[in-house]
Design an enzyme around this catalytic site. Sequence first.
Site, PDB file in Angstrom:
ATOM      1  N   ASN A   1       1.017  -1.514   0.008  1.00  0.00           N
ATOM      2  CA  ASN A   1      -0.375  -0.230  -0.191  1.00  0.00           C
ATOM      3  C   ASN A   1       0.904   1.044  -0.086  1.00  0.00           C
ATOM      4  OD1 ASN A   1      -2.237   1.948  -0.144  1.00  0.00           O
ATOM      5  ND2 ASN A   1      -1.883   1.738   2.427  1.00  0.00           N
TER       6      ASN A   1
ATOM      7  N   THR B   1      -0.864  -5.413   6.688  1.00  0.00           N
ATOM      8  CA  THR B   1      -0.981  -5.993   7.164  1.00  0.00           C
ATOM      9  C   THR B   1      -2.761  -5.813   8.231  1.00  0.00           C
ATOM     10  OG1 THR B   1      -0.318  -5.069   9.395  1.00  0.00           O
ATOM     11  CG2 THR B   1       0.775  -6.652   8.075  1.00  0.00           C
TER      12      THR B   1
ATOM     13  N   ASP C   1      -3.125   0.613   8.089  1.00  0.00           N
ATOM     14  CA  ASP C   1      -1.767   1.356   7.099  1.00  0.00           C
ATOM     15  C   ASP C   1      -0.555   1.664   8.653  1.00  0.00           C
ATOM     16  OD1 ASP C   1      -3.527   3.665   5.671  1.00  0.00           O
ATOM     17  OD2 ASP C   1      -4.278   4.320   6.791  1.00  0.00           O
TER      18      ASP C   1
HETATM   19  C1  GAR Z   1      -2.594   9.201  -3.173  1.00  0.00           C
HETATM   20  O1  GAR Z   1      -2.662   9.893  -2.388  1.00  0.00           O
HETATM   21  C2  GAR Z   1      -2.722   7.185  -2.101  1.00  0.00           C
HETATM   22  O2  GAR Z   1      -1.380   7.504  -1.442  1.00  0.00           O
HETATM   23  C3  GAR Z   1      -3.888   7.655  -1.180  1.00  0.00           C
HETATM   24  O3  GAR Z   1      -4.861   7.527  -2.354  1.00  0.00           O
HETATM   25  C4  GAR Z   1      -3.815   8.524  -3.224  1.00  0.00           C
HETATM   26  C5  GAR Z   1      -4.465   8.290  -4.927  1.00  0.00           C
HETATM   27  O4  GAR Z   1      -3.725   8.853  -5.735  1.00  0.00           O
HETATM   28  N1  GAR Z   1      -4.348   6.916  -0.990  1.00  0.00           N
HETATM   29  C6  GAR Z   1      -4.574   6.270   0.547  1.00  0.00           C
HETATM   30  O5  GAR Z   1      -5.373   7.092   1.012  1.00  0.00           O
HETATM   31  C7  GAR Z   1      -4.716   5.047   0.817  1.00  0.00           C
HETATM   32  N2  GAR Z   1      -5.498   5.000   3.009  1.00  0.00           N
HETATM   33  P1  GAR Z   1      -4.136   8.170  -7.611  1.00  0.00           P
HETATM   34  O6  GAR Z   1      -5.511   7.470  -7.340  1.00  0.00           O
HETATM   35  O7  GAR Z   1      -3.826   9.443  -8.343  1.00  0.00           O
HETATM   36  O8  GAR Z   1      -2.739   7.145  -7.025  1.00  0.00           O
END
Ligand code: GAR
Length: 222
Positions: free
Chosen positions: A111, A145, A149
């Site tokens: 992730n 896991t 997060d």
């Molecule tokens: C990213 O900033 C990623 O780190 C976050 O969502 C965004 C997706 O951007 N993920 C989370 O918050 C997971 N909990 P993307 O669709 O442009 O790759």
Amino acid sequence: MNGPDRLPLVVLISGSGSNLQALIDQVAAGLPAEIRAVVSNRPGVRGLERAQAAGITTRVLDHQAFPDRESYDIALATVLEDFQPQLVVLAGFMRILSPAFVQRFRGRMLNIHPSLLPKFRGLHTHQRVLDAGEREHGASVHYVTEELDGGPLILQASVPIEPGDDAEQLAAKVLAKEHIIYPKVIRWVAEGRLTLQNGNVILDGNPLDGPLILKNNGNPLP
Ligand code: GAR
């Protein structure tokens, strides 16, 4: 694109898919992986268009069609198994995964999270970082896991918080770092250099005692 020495993977998304795009671009540039499918829990998102534009198979598995998390995750696992991934890449997949699903893909699921974990788990990290008066922010790649997060950290990159930054500006700066660190970690997996063994992250045969940090000049990562 296919080949016996390419790591088969499936990417899970919920939205824009800019991290997916960074990975598509790196695969096109020689990263030894094969993106067998992109699966979204939301129909009509930009990330699905990006996958289709790259000729990658897409699936939509809409969580709204399922009565609960467990039944959704069983269906999701079935979809994934069709593609026989050796690695499952969560790239902006905005769902909590059930313990059974996580256990099924233990050590084979990564992730990326928009904060310097263990700080700021969960949602709305950019605004929360600003509200907390932090001076730096960033992104983390980790194994998944059961703890949200909370899995073992692999690689982080930080960005300074400038006066006047708002959540949107900060998100853009962090995303630019995400697009560097996520393909880098996936490359390590694809090259057989990175594994999770007994809860420990092993890179090049050595356990990490904490996350690696991407320096501003891109060095000195292995
Ligand atoms: C990213 O900033 C990623 O780190 C976050 O969502 C965004 C997706 O951007 N993920 C989370 O918050 C997971 N909990 P993307 O669709 O442009 O790759």
